[in-house]
Design an enzyme around this catalytic site. Structure first.
Site, PDB file in Angstrom:
ATOM      1  N   SER A 163      11.064  29.658  10.389  1.00  0.00           N
ATOM      2  CA  SER A 163      12.476  29.306   9.657  1.00  0.00           C
ATOM      3  C   SER A 163      13.320  28.457  10.281  1.00  0.00           C
ATOM      4  O   SER A 163      14.500  28.531   9.801  1.00  0.00           O
ATOM      5  CB  SER A 163      12.863  30.889   9.826  1.00  0.00           C
ATOM      6  OG  SER A 163      13.228  31.512  11.001  1.00  0.00           O
ATOM      7  N   THR A 182      17.527  31.752  10.436  1.00  0.00           N
ATOM      8  CA  THR A 182      18.513  30.968  11.503  1.00  0.00           C
ATOM      9  C   THR A 182      18.080  31.084  12.940  1.00  0.00           C
ATOM     10  O   THR A 182      17.968  32.575  13.026  1.00  0.00           O
ATOM     11  CB  THR A 182      19.822  31.113  11.173  1.00  0.00           C
ATOM     12  OG1 THR A 182      20.170  30.784   9.694  1.00  0.00           O
ATOM     13  CG2 THR A 182      20.909  30.273  11.869  1.00  0.00           C
ATOM     14  N   THR A 189      18.348  25.651  11.691  1.00  0.00           N
ATOM     15  CA  THR A 189      17.405  26.355  10.715  1.00  0.00           C
ATOM     16  C   THR A 189      16.748  25.293   9.756  1.00  0.00           C
ATOM     17  O   THR A 189      17.080  24.303   9.725  1.00  0.00           O
ATOM     18  CB  THR A 189      18.409  27.151   9.796  1.00  0.00           C
ATOM     19  OG1 THR A 189      17.456  27.807   8.758  1.00  0.00           O
ATOM     20  CG2 THR A 189      19.239  26.344   8.960  1.00  0.00           C
ATOM     21  N   ARG A 195      19.165  22.183  -1.485  1.00  0.00           N
ATOM     22  CA  ARG A 195      20.003  23.423  -0.976  1.00  0.00           C
ATOM     23  C   ARG A 195      20.417  23.089   0.243  1.00  0.00           C
ATOM     24  O   ARG A 195      19.557  22.737   1.286  1.00  0.00           O
ATOM     25  CB  ARG A 195      18.990  24.508  -1.298  1.00  0.00           C
ATOM     26  CG  ARG A 195      19.856  26.034  -0.924  1.00  0.00           C
ATOM     27  CD  ARG A 195      19.407  26.554   0.385  1.00  0.00           C
ATOM     28  NE  ARG A 195      20.074  27.754   0.699  1.00  0.00           N
ATOM     29  CZ  ARG A 195      20.130  28.352   1.806  1.00  0.00           C
ATOM     30  NH1 ARG A 195      19.577  27.737   2.765  1.00  0.00           N
ATOM     31  NH2 ARG A 195      20.544  29.717   1.852  1.00  0.00           N
ATOM     32  N   VAL A 196      21.514  23.618   0.563  1.00  0.00           N
ATOM     33  CA  VAL A 196      22.225  23.813   1.932  1.00  0.00           C
ATOM     34  C   VAL A 196      22.762  25.283   2.274  1.00  0.00           C
ATOM     35  O   VAL A 196      23.504  25.670   1.326  1.00  0.00           O
ATOM     36  CB  VAL A 196      23.223  22.728   2.488  1.00  0.00           C
ATOM     37  CG1 VAL A 196      23.941  22.911   3.572  1.00  0.00           C
ATOM     38  CG2 VAL A 196      22.629  21.326   2.236  1.00  0.00           C
ATOM     39  N   GLY A 197      22.556  25.735   3.421  1.00  0.00           N
ATOM     40  CA  GLY A 197      22.847  27.208   3.633  1.00  0.00           C
ATOM     41  C   GLY A 197      24.323  27.186   4.323  1.00  0.00           C
ATOM     42  O   GLY A 197      24.806  26.331   4.405  1.00  0.00           O
ATOM     43  N   ASP A 198      24.396  28.290   5.161  1.00  0.00           N
ATOM     44  CA  ASP A 198      25.649  28.398   5.877  1.00  0.00           C
ATOM     45  C   ASP A 198      25.614  27.860   7.299  1.00  0.00           C
ATOM     46  O   ASP A 198      26.485  27.380   7.894  1.00  0.00           O
ATOM     47  CB  ASP A 198      26.001  29.889   6.187  1.00  0.00           C
ATOM     48  CG  ASP A 198      24.846  30.754   7.078  1.00  0.00           C
ATOM     49  OD1 ASP A 198      23.629  30.752   6.542  1.00  0.00           O
ATOM     50  OD2 ASP A 198      24.971  31.034   8.049  1.00  0.00           O
ATOM     51  N   THR A 248      23.631  34.776  10.419  1.00  0.00           N
ATOM     52  CA  THR A 248      22.210  34.645  10.074  1.00  0.00           C
ATOM     53  C   THR A 248      21.798  35.523   8.678  1.00  0.00           C
ATOM     54  O   THR A 248      22.555  36.428   8.480  1.00  0.00           O
ATOM     55  CB  THR A 248      20.996  35.073  11.014  1.00  0.00           C
ATOM     56  OG1 THR A 248      19.843  34.662  10.755  1.00  0.00           O
ATOM     57  CG2 THR A 248      21.104  36.556  11.227  1.00  0.00           C
ATOM     58  N   GLY A 249      20.883  34.903   8.091  1.00  0.00           N
ATOM     59  CA  GLY A 249      20.539  35.871   6.698  1.00  0.00           C
ATOM     60  C   GLY A 249      20.888  34.770   5.390  1.00  0.00           C
ATOM     61  O   GLY A 249      20.623  33.597   5.674  1.00  0.00           O
ATOM     62  N   GLY A 293      22.229  32.352   3.237  1.00  0.00           N
ATOM     63  CA  GLY A 293      23.406  31.590   3.333  1.00  0.00           C
ATOM     64  C   GLY A 293      24.463  31.917   2.500  1.00  0.00           C
ATOM     65  O   GLY A 293      25.477  31.661   2.943  1.00  0.00           O
TER      66      GLY A 293
END
Length: 328
Positions: A86, A189, A207, A217-220, A240-241, A243
């Site tokens: 991850s 993350t 991450t 795609r982009v997360g937090d 974490t988790g 995003g």
């Protein structure tokens, strides 16, 4: 400079009760709340992989007194961990079979840098630090981030899947279904926050993103205020988790602002989870998200949507792997 470094090392050494390499490891019972203890210096990071990352961060902090280098070098351990799917280039790819990485780093004075949707860079956290220190910008993304990496002398890695990621990706392609599994595919993350002996704060986050995400795609994690936020006047938080759920509430910034208003780190993390659930109630059974927080006094907090979120804590008395309390 040498006198200052010597002073820092003496200051740090005076806070350390254990010799290097003698970190104590334990795991709390599920749902155990922190006891309101205060530690300075203090390092927190997400998940089981936070233990070796914290070990490295603590070593760097003790040796150099540089908190930013500590949080950078700490998470670099995870970026190189071939068993971790991850974080890092060995992580599970997007739907096109391409590993793309996100990272951010921040100091308590507001300095920050991040990279998003970057390819072929072994250490995106180091590239994020270069953005912070060498450019007038906060975030670089995609091909622009890759070009900047080349300009800064980062080697471009061969774009191929690690053996474990390739095997799992081939299995996934049989049905090509996208449904993250709580505490497995969506704890994507390592976030690390640290409080130095001088009361300064710093944090890092890196991450490979959600497994089999849409390309682009982009997360937090690279978004300052979502996956990470640090303020020397108040404290620091990381997330974490899933995003998308964290971005919707600007989770880390929210926690720091709640602490500014007088909440403890634990209370602030709990309120953030309550708000996250409210904004994602339709799909909440399939979502895991967790938060860590430190205030400038050395109090800490951790809370998650569901059971299963672990975090690592290192201080002068040793290190522990703990289970965060949770809402559902």
């Amino acid at each position: 400079m040498s006198n200052r470094r010597s002073f820092l090392k003496k200051t740090l050494a005076s806070t350390t009760l254990l010799l290097p390499g003698s970190i104590i490891t334990s795991c709390a019972e599920p749902g155990q709340k922190n006891s309101g203890e205060k530690f300075k210096p203090l390092i927190l990071s997400t998940w089981d992989h936070g233990m070796p990352a914290n070990d490295k961060a603590w070593e760097v902090l003790m040796e150099t007194g540089n908190l930013v280098s500590a949080v950078e070098e700490g998470v670099k351990v995870t970026e190189l961990d071939m068993d971790n799917l991850s974080v890092g280039l060995q992580g599970l790819p997007d739907r096109e079979g391409i590993p793309t990485l996100d990272a951010s780093i921040m100091k308590g004075d507001g300095s920050c840098g991040s990279v998003a949707f970057v390819r072929q860079v072994r250490h995106p956290i180091s590239l994020a630090r270069k953005v912070m220190e060498e450019t007038p910008h906060v975030m670089l993304a995609g091909e622009g981030a890759r070009q900047f990496a080349i300009e800064q002398g980062f080697p471009m890695e061969k774009e191929e899947l690690s053996p474990k990621a390739k095997e799992l990706y081939e299995e996934w392609k049989v049905e090509s279904r996208y449904k993250p599994i709580v505490n497995i595919e969506n704890h994507d993350t390592i976030g690390m926050i640290a409080l130095g002996p001088d009361g300064k704060l710093a944090g890092s986050c890196t991450t490979s993103g959600l497994a089999y995400k849409m390309h682009g795609r982009v997360g937090d994690s690279p978004i300052i205020g979502a996956g990470l936020y640090v303020d020397d006047e108040v404290g620091a938080a990381t997330a974490t988790g899933l995003g998308e759920s964290i971005i919707r509430i600007c989770g880390s910034f929210l926690i720091v602002e709640l602490m500014r208003q007088g909440r403890t780190p634990q209370e602030a993390c709990e309120e953030a989870v309550i708000r996250l659930i409210a904004k994602n109630s339709k799909d909440i059974k399939d979502i895991q998200a967790g938060f860590l927080a430190i205030n400038k006094e050395g109090e800490y907090g951790a809370y998650a949507v569901q059971q299963g979120f672990t975090y690592a804590m290192h201080h002068s008395g040793g290190g522990n792997l703990l289970n965060a309390t949770y809402k559902l």
